[in-house]
Design a protein around this motif. Structure first.
Motif, PDB file in Angstrom:
ATOM      1  N   ILE A  47      24.722   9.023   0.664  1.00 54.23           N
ATOM      2  CA  ILE A  47      24.058   9.806  -0.370  1.00 54.23           C
ATOM      3  C   ILE A  47      24.020  11.266   0.077  1.00 54.23           C
ATOM      4  N   PRO A  48      24.613  12.144  -0.711  1.00 50.80           N
ATOM      5  CA  PRO A  48      24.659  13.553  -0.310  1.00 50.80           C
ATOM      6  C   PRO A  48      23.307  14.228  -0.482  1.00 50.80           C
ATOM      7  N   GLU A  49      23.102  15.257   0.331  1.00 53.28           N
ATOM      8  CA  GLU A  49      21.798  15.905   0.254  1.00 53.28           C
ATOM      9  C   GLU A  49      21.767  16.889  -0.908  1.00 53.28           C
ATOM     10  N   LYS A  50      20.556  17.212  -1.332  1.00 54.80           N
ATOM     11  CA  LYS A  50      20.319  18.147  -2.425  1.00 54.80           C
ATOM     12  C   LYS A  50      21.132  17.787  -3.657  1.00 54.80           C
ATOM     13  N   SER A  51      20.952  16.560  -4.088  1.00 58.48           N
ATOM     14  CA  SER A  51      21.644  16.116  -5.295  1.00 58.48           C
ATOM     15  C   SER A  51      20.829  14.983  -5.899  1.00 58.48           C
ATOM     16  N   VAL A  52      21.236  14.565  -7.088  1.00 57.24           N
ATOM     17  CA  VAL A  52      20.559  13.445  -7.720  1.00 57.24           C
ATOM     18  C   VAL A  52      21.520  12.267  -7.750  1.00 57.24           C
ATOM     19  N   THR A  53      21.086  11.165  -7.197  1.00 60.34           N
ATOM     20  CA  THR A  53      21.896   9.954  -7.217  1.00 60.34           C
ATOM     21  C   THR A  53      21.199   8.930  -8.100  1.00 60.34           C
ATOM     22  N   ALA A  54      21.905   8.441  -9.100  1.00 62.95           N
ATOM     23  CA  ALA A  54      21.310   7.450  -9.991  1.00 62.95           C
ATOM     24  C   ALA A  54      21.769   6.062  -9.588  1.00 62.95           C
ATOM     25  N   LEU A  55      20.837   5.107  -9.623  1.00 57.35           N
ATOM     26  CA  LEU A  55      21.205   3.713  -9.406  1.00 57.35           C
ATOM     27  C   LEU A  55      21.001   2.992 -10.728  1.00 57.35           C
ATOM     28  N   ILE A  56      22.059   2.369 -11.229  1.00 54.44           N
ATOM     29  CA  ILE A  56      21.889   1.607 -12.461  1.00 54.44           C
ATOM     30  C   ILE A  56      22.384   0.189 -12.246  1.00 54.44           C
ATOM     31  N   GLY A  57      21.966  -0.678 -13.143  1.00 54.32           N
ATOM     32  CA  GLY A  57      22.366  -2.071 -13.021  1.00 54.32           C
ATOM     33  C   GLY A  57      21.369  -2.942 -13.749  1.00 54.32           C
ATOM     34  N   GLN A 108      21.904   7.073 -20.743  1.00 56.71           N
ATOM     35  CA  GLN A 108      21.993   8.487 -21.087  1.00 56.71           C
ATOM     36  C   GLN A 108      21.266   9.327 -20.037  1.00 56.71           C
ATOM     37  N   GLN A 109      20.129   8.776 -19.615  1.00 58.04           N
ATOM     38  CA  GLN A 109      19.374   9.534 -18.622  1.00 58.04           C
ATOM     39  C   GLN A 109      20.188   9.683 -17.341  1.00 58.04           C
ATOM     40  N   ALA A 110      20.774   8.599 -16.903  1.00 55.80           N
ATOM     41  CA  ALA A 110      21.588   8.670 -15.691  1.00 55.80           C
ATOM     42  C   ALA A 110      22.692   9.702 -15.875  1.00 55.80           C
ATOM     43  N   GLU A 111      23.307   9.677 -17.019  1.00 54.67           N
ATOM     44  CA  GLU A 111      24.414  10.586 -17.284  1.00 54.67           C
ATOM     45  C   GLU A 111      23.932  12.044 -17.280  1.00 54.67           C
ATOM     46  N   ARG A 112      22.757  12.246 -17.897  1.00 50.15           N
ATOM     47  CA  ARG A 112      22.235  13.607 -18.017  1.00 50.15           C
ATOM     48  C   ARG A 112      21.862  14.197 -16.668  1.00 50.15           C
ATOM     49  N   LYS A 118      25.213  -6.785  -5.603  1.00 51.69           N
ATOM     50  CA  LYS A 118      26.384  -6.103  -5.049  1.00 51.69           C
ATOM     51  C   LYS A 118      26.515  -4.713  -5.628  1.00 51.69           C
ATOM     52  N   LEU A 119      26.896  -3.791  -4.776  1.00 47.73           N
ATOM     53  CA  LEU A 119      27.222  -2.452  -5.263  1.00 47.73           C
ATOM     54  C   LEU A 119      28.659  -2.506  -5.750  1.00 47.73           C
ATOM     55  N   VAL A 120      28.849  -2.306  -7.052  1.00 47.88           N
ATOM     56  CA  VAL A 120      30.186  -2.502  -7.598  1.00 47.88           C
ATOM     57  C   VAL A 120      30.966  -1.201  -7.649  1.00 47.88           C
ATOM     58  N   GLU A 121      30.273  -0.175  -7.994  1.00 48.16           N
ATOM     59  CA  GLU A 121      31.006   1.077  -8.081  1.00 48.16           C
ATOM     60  C   GLU A 121      30.085   2.242  -7.793  1.00 48.16           C
ATOM     61  N   TYR A 122      30.649   3.245  -7.149  1.00 47.26           N
ATOM     62  CA  TYR A 122      29.851   4.397  -6.778  1.00 47.26           C
ATOM     63  C   TYR A 122      30.746   5.609  -6.858  1.00 47.26           C
ATOM     64  N   GLY A 123      30.328   6.650  -7.575  1.00 49.41           N
ATOM     65  CA  GLY A 123      31.174   7.831  -7.670  1.00 49.41           C
ATOM     66  C   GLY A 123      30.493   8.916  -8.449  1.00 49.41           C
ATOM     67  N   ASP A 124      31.232   9.974  -8.706  1.00 49.23           N
ATOM     68  CA  ASP A 124      30.693  11.051  -9.540  1.00 49.23           C
ATOM     69  C   ASP A 124      30.245  10.459 -10.868  1.00 49.23           C
ATOM     70  N   THR A 125      29.132  10.968 -11.360  1.00 49.94           N
ATOM     71  CA  THR A 125      28.589  10.417 -12.588  1.00 49.94           C
ATOM     72  C   THR A 125      29.604  10.505 -13.732  1.00 49.94           C
ATOM     73  N   ASP A 126      30.257  11.658 -13.818  1.00 51.66           N
ATOM     74  CA  ASP A 126      31.236  11.838 -14.902  1.00 51.66           C
ATOM     75  C   ASP A 126      32.311  10.767 -14.835  1.00 51.66           C
ATOM     76  N   GLN A 127      32.793  10.596 -13.623  1.00 55.82           N
ATOM     77  CA  GLN A 127      33.874   9.622 -13.464  1.00 55.82           C
ATOM     78  C   GLN A 127      33.402   8.212 -13.822  1.00 55.82           C
ATOM     79  N   ILE A 128      32.188   7.835 -13.352  1.00 49.79           N
ATOM     80  CA  ILE A 128      31.691   6.488 -13.624  1.00 49.79           C
ATOM     81  C   ILE A 128      31.550   6.265 -15.126  1.00 49.79           C
ATOM     82  N   PHE A 129      31.013   7.250 -15.793  1.00 52.97           N
ATOM     83  CA  PHE A 129      30.755   7.037 -17.214  1.00 52.97           C
ATOM     84  C   PHE A 129      31.996   7.199 -18.079  1.00 52.97           C
ATOM     85  N   GLU A 130      32.947   8.022 -17.586  1.00 51.31           N
ATOM     86  CA  GLU A 130      34.139   8.216 -18.424  1.00 51.31           C
ATOM     87  C   GLU A 130      35.256   7.249 -18.092  1.00 51.31           C
TER      88      GLU A 130
END
Ligand SMILES: Nc1ncnc2c1ncn2[C@@H]1O[C@H](COP(=O)(O)OP(=O)(O)OP(=O)(O)O)[C@@H](O)[C@H]1O
Ligand SMILES: [Mg+2]
Lengths: 544, 380, 307
Positions: C70-80, C262-266, C279-291
């Motif tokens: 998890i990178p510092e000074k950023s927002v990481t969303a966990l969904i599932g 939407q909140q995660a995306e925003r 299981k953690l299935v996928e992890y990446g830039d929010t844009d990439q995950i959602f698009e």
């Protein structure tokens, strides 16, 4: 300061300074043990330990302890030791330090200097206030160590300089005379100082701050828990050690030494004998006996418990069923609950009085086994009711609904769903309650118990005692209606009988301790069974 | 006591409604139940009442209604189990309440003569029983015969204060240990230990106190004779300890885990969480525990009886804890044997004082717990 | 001891986007296809590095072999979907799982390169640095003010005790400022500024939720773990909280669990998708995950086809 260690999560390795704090804790432990030993008269204040007079040794250790604790605080303040000390040691520590200093100052001024009560109070407030301020206002590392360290040092010096020597006595000058003696004061002062300094050292060991206070508090809490367990252990062990000789007086082991019963099989009669003979639990008291025993009391206790259980358990469980399953939950059940809880806290002697006033006149105006049974039953009743109710309430409503949905009637639901589910709670509660009443003395004192020594011939034989008679009430049982003995009462009678005992038993002291032991064994076995039952049910439930 | 008043108020306002509903329910019950079952139930109820009356009147004929009751019950059990079970459980409930009622009636009744005897006149008004509490003389033999309760109340207060000073801090600390601190295996040892401590009969404590502590204290403090409130108080405190521990532990562990974790999650030590969150949140339950401990201490009899001197008088000075005279409980246990007439009644007044005090304490602690349950709503 | 191991630094600097199948243990082949492990690389420093984390509750395997940085000074969303282990995962990051008797945690979590699951870790220090907002609001049964200042008081940063007042170093003003700032940040100030001394249990569910956010902010943590912090909030309060999270991400590392796509995306910079079974299935830039999610199951989940 807080934040100084922000970059690291793990505690630093043990350093030399931690060792100093740990040594202080160790020293307090030693002093604690020494003072307990001398209170228990295992260590004489007037004697000496490996050549050093005890008082001198205690004084020296106290000075050492106080010095270590105080210098740890000071070196932390000067920055030689790295700690996380807060601004202040806090109000509790300040009050805790103020009180002994107040007492020392007051006592010194009013008694030693003879200035009288008012001056003593003034000096006490002055000194206590100074200690309070010295704890509250400097930084925590100094505040929580120096006043307490100084306390140990002063106490130690008082011991070392023989101001308070082994022969010290202070007559309190009261109408009913009482004196404080060195034998008592020295160990108690040592004990208190050891606990104070141990607490301060533990805080220092934790590096002061929040963690230090955590460690300090935990040391005291663990000490308390340990003391309770140790107390229990000592109590039981003491009774066992003292009781065994009396219990085994005249005991024999081996084939055929025990009391025998003649068994007849098809015309042949032969005698079965137990392979051991313990007269103390197999005999009553009689002139002809080689060894006297308490058999009637044991049998009496058993019958008492049986009677009380037969009375209270059906009544209590029935009432619990009505209150939880039939009655509408509301003011009525609430009042009943308040009443049963009140009944449960009612002192046992009040039950005794009640039995005395209510039952005795109704059972031929004399103390009787039956009156004792009922009185203990009255006592047991609220407990059975409370625990059964708790157990039934905790049976989930889904069970009842599921059963009702199948068209099963209410009573059948209770019988087949609620009662089995509540059984573990009820059984455990009843067994623990029985343990409690089996040891009760006060109620049976007034309702059941007869003389100090009950002859073996009077051992209650309830089952064989029933007789039918022609006039009402048509059936009687003289065994139920006569006074007998029970173990707790027997012990009480032995205590109060005093010197007269010697005529009946060879060694009254051993006889008493043995009675206490038997009583303890009987009562604690109920508890052991109760606790074991609970574990059994709990494990069974957690596997289901 | 707002919960009592709430209870009463609610009770009063709903009394009529309840009465109406009960009336309806009774009618429904009569309507729905087969007439034979009804008859059986009636016989059961009537015979039981008759047996009770017979017993109260000390009649040898009590056995007749009792037998009727048994026969009717057995018959009902096999023919109309549903109804009989219901009536039987109701009977048991009523009996339980009846026992409480009888206790109150009997100990109060027995103590009336002494209250009359010890009346005193203040400002021309005769106050029954006043002398029990304003004089300090207890003398059943020489004139004037007086049965003041003051020395015993003093003794009970002394013993209870000392016992509370022992049981409250140690008990709460042990409860904290059991509920918040102890690792599971340690708890598995300490908890039964505390329960066993509760199980040791008071006469055994008394015996050890009598044979070991009393001589020791007498020797240490250079006393005349044996028996001190100090050590009776300590022993009674140890006996009250398990009560405090187990009730306080229940209260502490009923504090919701969520707020405990909430506190830990902001970076506090376990001890800070205990003192700042858990203990304040469980405060009412913990004080109820201490109250119950006080109740146990007040009612403790045998240890006090065998350890005290048995001479009813005030200690001199009043705070002289090194002498132990008599408590409300011990005077009963010591004197019931050779007491008759007024003296016996005086023992009953001691019983009344004990009963009322402890009942109030019990109600007080229940009130506190009731408030606590309300505070946490469904969480507890 | 704030040095970060050099290997790790180089690791974090490697280019983003290189997918590597690290996990090859899955049972069914179909799952294997979809649950390709995504070893996601980002710009910036690693704040939290989680490696091969497994959590059991008794025999129940709640979290399976999770690794993510998890990178510092950023927002990481966990969904599932519900029950997939998001809260469990979050609780591993400040060791709140230690409170649960049946829970067993294996694997490694490093905060600024320092292992938090080693012996001798000071949990108090850890939790000061890694704050948490719980899934259900858990205000203390104290006044609103005391709720906010609770952490700083216990850390010794604020002292308004009798003794402090006696010795003239009471921090009442600092406390007042802190309470005001935290409540404003959590968009609660306007609603409660009149009744700071009222019991916090008297607040509504949504207000309690914001109070808990304010309480966590008041202790000034480096990492803020938020478990569905907006689940009971109206749209206005939600958007204020989202704004707050956005603000916070300049200074703090925020890890947030949300059920609202939407909140995660925003609000998030990167998103991790957990699926049923822990299981953690996928992890990446929010844009990439959602698009353009790589896994079919993730795509289905995001589009609401299963959950
Ligand atoms: N304290 C606990 N004891 C036992 N099992 C637990 C505990 N907490 C969680 N679990 C189990 O672990 C699994 C994951 O739970 P977790 O709370 O992490 O899910 P979640 O993803 O946060 O779900 P939600 O979105 O509903 O909050 C679930 O199967 C749950 O049953
Ligand atoms: Mg969750």
């Amino acid at each position: 300061m807080a934040g100084a260690t922000r970059s690291t999560l793990a505690n630093q390795e043990t350093s030399g300074t931690d060792l100093a704090a740990a040594a202080a804790i160790g020293l307090s432990t030693i002093l604690f043990v020494l003072s307990v030993a001398s209170l228990a008269e295992q260590l004489s204040i007037t004697g000496s330990i490996s050549g050093v007079p005890t008082v001198t040794l205690l004084g020296g250790l106290l000075v050492l302890l106080g010095g270590t604790v105080a210098s740890f605080g000071v070196s932390s303040r000067l920055g030689y030791v790295e700690t996380n000390a807060d601004h202040s040691a806090g109000l509790i520590a300040a009050v805790a330090a103020g009180i002994p200093w107040f007492l020392i100052g007051g006592g010194f001024a009013s008694e030693t200097l003879g200035l009288g009560a008012v001056a003593g109070l003034a000096v006490g407030v002055l000194i206590g206030g100074t200690a309070f301020a010295a704890t509250a206002f400097p930084r925590e590392d100094v505040g929580s160590t120096v006043p307490i360290g100084a306390l140990s040092i002063v106490t130690g010096l008082v011991f070392l300089t023989s101001v308070l020597g082994p022969e010290w006595v202070w007559d309190l000058g009261w109408e009913q005379t009482a004196s404080l003696t060195a034998e008592f004061v020295i160990p108690v002062l040592t004990l208190l100082n050891a606990m104070y300094a141990g607490w301060a050292a533990a805080k220092a060991y934790g590096g002061f701050g929040a963690r230090g206070r955590h460690v300090g508090a935990y040391v005291l809490v663990y000490l308390n828990a340990l003391s309770i367990v140790a107390f229990l252990f000592v109590l039981v062990a003491f009774t066992v050690v003292r009781g065994i000789p009396g219990l085994l007086t005249g005991a024999e082991f081996g084939w055929g030494v025990g009391p025998g019963t003649t068994v007849g099989v098809g015309g042949f009669g032969f005698t079965l004998s137990l392979p051991f003979s313990v007269p103390f639990v197999m005999n009553g008291v009689a002139l002809m006996n080689d060894f006297q025993g308490v058999l009637p009391a044991i049998v009496g206790t058993i019958w008492l418990v049986v009677g009380a259980v037969l009375f209270a358990v059906p009544l209590g469980i029935g009432a619990a069923i009505f209150l939880t399953e039939y009655a509408e939950q509301g003011p009525f059940t609430q009042v009943v609950e308040i009443a049963t809880n009140g009944l449960w806290s009612t002192p046992s002697i009040v039950f005794g009085l009640f039995g005395f006033a209510f039952l005795i006149p109704r059972f031929g105006n004399s103390k009787s086994l039956l009156a004792g049974m009922l009185t203990l039953g009255f006592m047991l009743l609220p407990l059975v009711l409370i625990t059964s109710r708790e157990a039934m309430i905790s049976v989930p409503d889904e069970y009842r609904d599921a059963s009702a949905a199948l068209g099963v009637s209410k009573w059948q639901t209770i019988q087949s769903v609620v009662l089995p589910a509540a059984l573990p709670g009820v059984v455990t509660g009843v067994i623990l309650g029985v343990g409690r009443i089996a040891g009760e003395t006060a109620p049976i004192l007034l309702t059941m118990a007869g003389g100090t020594f009950v002859p073996g011939s009077q051992t209650a034989d309830v089952i064989g005692g029933f007789e039918f008679i022609a006039s009402p009430p048509f059936v009687t049982n003289p065994e139920l209606l006569q006074a007998t003995s029970a173990l707790p009462y027997q012990l009480f009678a032995l205590i109060t009988a005093g010197v007269g005992l010697g005529e009946n038993v060879a060694n009254p002291e051993e006889f008493r301790w043995a009675t206490a032991l038997i009583l303890l064994v009987v009562v604690l076995s109920f508890y052991a069974v109760g606790i074991a039952t609970r574990y059994y049910f709990r494990r069974k439930l957690s596997y289901e | 006591m707002s919960f009592i008043t709430t209870l009463i108020k609610r009770g009063r306002s709903r009394l009529r409604e309840v009465a109406r509903r009960q009336g309806r329910r009774a009618r429904d019950f009569v309507d729905e139940t087969e007439s034979e079952a009804l008859a059986v139930v009636t016989v059961v109820a009537l015979s039981l009442v008759a047996a009770l009356v017979g017993f109260l009147l000390v009649s040898a004929l009590t056995v007749v209604p009792l037998a009727t009751f048994v026969v009717a019950t057995v018959y009902g059990w096999f023919r109309h189990q549903e109804v009989t079970a219901r009536v039987l459980t109701l009977t048991t409930t009523v009996s339980t309440l009846l026992i409480l009622g009888l206790i109150i009636v009997f100990i109060f009744l027995e103590s009336i003569p002494i209250v009359r005897y010890e009346s005193a006149t203040v400002f021309g008004v005769t106050v029954p029983g006043l002398r029990l509490f304003v004089e300090t003389r207890w003398d059943a033999v020489s004139d004037p015969v007086r049965f003041s309760m003051v020395p015993m109340i003093h003794g009970t207060v002394m013993v209870t204060l000392i016992a509370t000073a022992v049981a409250a801090p140690l008990g709460v600390s042990a409860a904290l240990f059991l509920s918040e601190i102890a690792p599971a295996p340690v708890r598995e040892v300490v908890k039964p230990g505390v329960e066993i401590l509760a199980g040791i009969p008071s006469i055994v404590y008394g015996f050890i106190g009598f044979t070991i502590l009393s001589p020791w204290a007498s020797d240490q403090f250079r006393l005349n004779g044996q028996g001190t409130y100090l050590f009776v108080g300590i022993v009674v405190g140890l006996m009250a300890l398990p009560t405090v521990v187990s009730v306080a532990e229940d209260a502490l562990s009923s504090v919701p885990e969520s707020i405990k974790s909430g506190s830990l999650a902001v970076g506090t030590t376990d001890w800070q969480t205990m003192t700042s969150i858990t203990l304040p949140a469980a405060f009412s339950g913990v004080s109820a525990a201490v109250l119950l401990g006080v109740g146990r201490a007040i009612g403790e009899t045998m240890a006090a009886t065998v350890m005290l001197k048995g001479v009813p008088r005030l200690t001199d000075p009043l705070y002289n804890v090194f002498y132990g005279q008599e408590t409300l409980t011990s005077i009963i246990a010591r004197n019931y044997g050779d007491a008759d007439g007024l003296q016996m009644d005086a023992l009953f007044i001691a019983g009344v004082i004990l009963f009322v005090t402890v009942l109030f304490i019990s109600i007080g602690s229940q009130y506190i717990e009731w408030r606590m349950r309300r505070q946490f709503g469904g969480d507890v | 001891m704030s040095e970060i191991e050099p290997t790790e630094q180089t690791q974090t600097k490697t280019d983003a986007g290189s997918a590597q199948p690290l996990q090859t243990t899955s049972g069914e082949s179909e799952e294997q296809l979809h649950e390709e492990w995504i070893d996601y690389r980002f710009d910036g420093e690693t704040k939290l590095a989680v490696e091969t984390l497994d959590v059991h509750y008794g025999d129940d395997h709640a979290l399976k072999d999770v690794s993510m940085e998890i990178p510092e000074k950023s927002v990481t969303a966990l969904i599932g979907p519900s029950g997939c282990g998001k809260s469990t995962y979050l609780r591993c990051l400040n060791r709140m799982n230690d409170r649960i008797k049946s829970a067993r945690v294996d694997g490694s979590v490093q905060l600024d390169g320092e292992e938090i699951y080693q012996d001798g870790v000071d949990l108090v220090e850890l939790r000061k640095r890694v704050g948490m907002v719980f899934q259900s609001p858990n205000p203390f049964p104290k006044s609103i003010r005391e709720n906010i200042s609770y952490g700083p008081r216990k850390h010794g940063d604020i002292d308004t005790s009798l003794l402090a007042r006696l010795s003239g170093r009471s921090d009442e003003e600092a406390e007042e400022r802190l309470v005001k700032r935290s409540l404003k940040q959590a968009a609660l100030w306007d609603e409660v500024n009149e009744r700071l001394d009222d019991n916090a249990l008297g607040l509504s569910g949504g207000q309690q939720q914001r109070l808990c956010i304010a309480r966590a902010l008041a202790t000034d943590p480096e990492v803020l773990l938020m478990d569905e912090p907006a689940s009971a909030l109206d749209p206005i309060a939600t958007s204020k909280i989202e704004e707050l999270i956005h603000e916070l991400s300049r200074e703090y590392t925020v890890v947030i669990v949300t059920h609202n796509m939407q909140q995660a995306e925003r609000i998030s910079d990167q998103t991790a998708v957990f699926l049923t079974g822990g299981k953690l299935v996928e992890y990446g830039d929010t844009d990439q995950i959602f698009e353009s999610p790589r896994s079919q199951r993730v795509e289905d989940y995001i589009n609401g086809k299963f959950g």
